[in-house]
Design an enzyme around this catalytic site. Sequence first.
Site, PDB file in Angstrom:
ATOM      1  N   VAL A 501      43.450  85.431 -48.138  1.00  0.00           N
ATOM      2  CA  VAL A 501      42.467  85.789 -47.109  1.00  0.00           C
ATOM      3  C   VAL A 501      42.576  84.892 -45.881  1.00  0.00           C
ATOM      4  O   VAL A 501      43.217  83.852 -45.904  1.00  0.00           O
ATOM      5  CB  VAL A 501      41.035  85.741 -47.676  1.00  0.00           C
ATOM      6  CG1 VAL A 501      40.890  86.707 -48.834  1.00  0.00           C
ATOM      7  CG2 VAL A 501      40.665  84.320 -48.126  1.00  0.00           C
ATOM      8  N   GLU A 502      41.929  85.331 -44.797  1.00  0.00           N
ATOM      9  CA  GLU A 502      41.924  84.618 -43.510  1.00  0.00           C
ATOM     10  C   GLU A 502      43.339  84.312 -43.017  1.00  0.00           C
ATOM     11  O   GLU A 502      43.624  83.230 -42.521  1.00  0.00           O
ATOM     12  CB  GLU A 502      41.082  83.340 -43.602  1.00  0.00           C
ATOM     13  CG  GLU A 502      39.603  83.624 -43.759  1.00  0.00           C
ATOM     14  CD  GLU A 502      38.731  82.398 -43.554  1.00  0.00           C
ATOM     15  OE1 GLU A 502      39.257  81.369 -43.093  1.00  0.00           O
ATOM     16  OE2 GLU A 502      37.532  82.479 -43.854  1.00  0.00           O
ATOM     17  N   GLY A 503      44.218  85.285 -43.157  1.00  0.00           N
ATOM     18  CA  GLY A 503      45.611  85.112 -42.765  1.00  0.00           C
ATOM     19  C   GLY A 503      46.454  84.776 -43.967  1.00  0.00           C
ATOM     20  O   GLY A 503      46.417  83.639 -44.447  1.00  0.00           O
TER      21      GLY A 503
END
Length: 831
Positions: A501-503
């Site tokens: 997640v988040e990249g």
Amino acid sequence: MSTVFWVACAMAAVWALAYFRANRVGWLAGVGFFLLAVDWWSGVGSAASTLWWLIFLAVGTVMLVPGLRRSLLSDRLLKWFRRVMPQVSRTEREALDAGTVWWDGEIFSGRPAWRKLLSIPQPTLTAEEQAFLDGPVEELCRLCDDWEISHELNDLPDEVWHYIKNNGFLGMIIPKAYGGLGFSAFAHSQVIQKLATRNATACVTVMVPNSLGPAELLLHYGTDQQKNYYLPRLARGEEMPCFALTNPDAGSDAGSIPDYGVVCKGEYDGKEILGIRVTWEKRYITLSPVATLLGLAFKLYDPDALLGHERDIGITLALIPTTHTGVNIGRRHFPLNASFMNGPNSGKDVFIPLDWVIGGRGYVGQGWRMLMESLAAGRSISLPSSSAGMAKMAARTTGAYARIRSQFKLPIGKFEGVDEALGRIGGNTYMVDAARRMTAAAVDLGEKPSVISAIVKYHATERSRQVINDAMDVHGGKGICLGPNNYLGRSYQQVPIGITVEGANILTRTMMIFGQGAIRCHPYVLREIAAAAESDPLKASEDFDEALWGHAAFVIGNLARALFAGLTGARLFSVPGAPELKTYYQQLTRICAGFAFAADISMLVLGGNLKRKEKLSGRLGDILSQLYLASAVLKRFEDDGRHKADLPLVHWALKDALYGTQEAFYGVFENFPNRVVASAMRLVIFPFGRTFSAPDDRIGTEIARLMMQPSEARERLTNNTFVWRKENDPVGCLELALEAVPEGEAAEAKLRALVKAGTVDGYSERQQLDRAVQAGEFAPDDAAVLRRFWKLRRNCIMVDDFPRDVGRNEREGTTTSPGEEVAALDGTYSG
């Protein structure tokens, strides 16, 4: 002889001018002085002297007359630069413009200002923030039963949901003026980290509303009306927010989301108003199943020019109550069986008022910039903090378990294979927490470190994955059997979530860290790109000329510094900090210069192709990342007070970072397309070949010893960890057992001596102890100490078991309890 002398003088002068990054005037003054000295020594008037002076005057005239310099040199190079410069999309440009440059800029400079780093105030908590950690956070941890949450309910109990909402956990980043707690970034980080040591679901539930989402976006861009209505409700837990960006067809490439909205007129509350008809499909949205307020990202179009803008307006953000007609929400995903709420949502032709756009009409089309500017702060805190908490719990429990668990009548932590894993666990945990703390301090200083946030997100999650893997290896069967007494299994199961997640980490490493950092953090590249994009020819020429010649001095200066440092082993650099770490400061300064030089040469030779050379970009990003992590370790050691007991952890982390930079450099050299340039870079940066080695066995053994016994160093390594000192709590039992080891093992050794001497006998240790007490060879008080130690140790090593049909009964809707509670065993026999 005189020729050799003057050649040597010329080389020394060139090196000095390059090393100190002389500007055009400095170079010309230096060359002019050198020519005068040669004339004075050899006599004026020779043909050679005249020729050199004519060349000098011609070059000097070109370099000192701006118009002439630009027309003959800079403008020609500007045309070339425009041809080779990679195409930068609008979303890429907004990402580059977002956030701030902080210590990453010092690394790219090639000569980091260590005193500046060490002078940054140590992050601290206010009395109110500390009271919150000691009170509500501790109580929330006590309310969380990991097995109940992750296996029986697949959700937080109602009591925990109410506690989170009623005690301000959802409003830590919201100012007090709106009813929030108004905590610092460091306090926010401390809360998330401590919760992560107890239960991942509670941690994520608190983390997400305080990260990138409606509250963060409203604080920076919301209208007064939006702030005054929503922020108090979010702070009180009356609204549960989520933010929806990811589409099935656009994950890491979030800028290409196909979700769209069309500006139109429609009916709302019985009136015709100007609004947007939105169609979207989102997935992986944390808190979506329980959200009451949906933050939504979509591309906005205005085909009828109702807003007076261009028709393709761009990514726009809106807030939509989930009770609004047409919103489909409530179903959930199970990411690796995690129990936090996460799921899809969608809508088709859902009409929303225009004033539901975050920031109102003035912020339509500004969504990507808003996200990029807000992402840096949230990404700097959330996953680094939860990863640090996970690592600390693994370090604390694994050290204790390795001391308590024995095989062949020896604690397993004293076997070198386990000792090696403990060294990695301790060193990685120290480094991850150092990076977390330093980055949180940056956010509290007002920074929005976009590149650094990518670095700490990637390396905190990756190094924590290594910690968990090592911890599971040490625990063996204890780690793989899920149940109420397993404190590692769920972390091991769910580590890939943070990686994703988040990249996603693969793309963060190969595309974001260096790809964004090379432009954003470099002192000249962004200025050159801006000049190349400038439509005014004169301004473009002037701006590019200024940046170009500054860049040239920068490259030559880093070449000189890197070569000088490589030839001297960086021993001549003057550095601050603890004397024990002087060599590390010097070597890191050397590597910074080498990195800055290699980055510039890579961009010069490969141009726009570097953007597509993701493996090379990833390795250059690794160097940048390791330099940041090492800087954080140096900073932490100073902030903590230079405790000598912590030096094994510091040495391990710094050696690991330096070795990592070296291997990344060699990965660049060995795979660089231009072999001549690759060899030249290697000779400049590593003139004598590889010089760094991985952390040695001795350091790892010192860390293992530190982790396997109660001490202040162990407490500093795993501080802010929730430990419930109860025998029926698995982590608390470990702590009690570890404290009981000295007396327990002494009593155990006494009993074995009696058995060996033939004074007492028996088929089991329990029988031997009973007979020793009956014979008067063992004091009752000592026997009680030993029996308690055996009980604690057995409780720690036991795993859970269940009826054979436990899974079947649960599917049929009934609940099956685990087998006999381990804590109920008398524990007097240690097998």
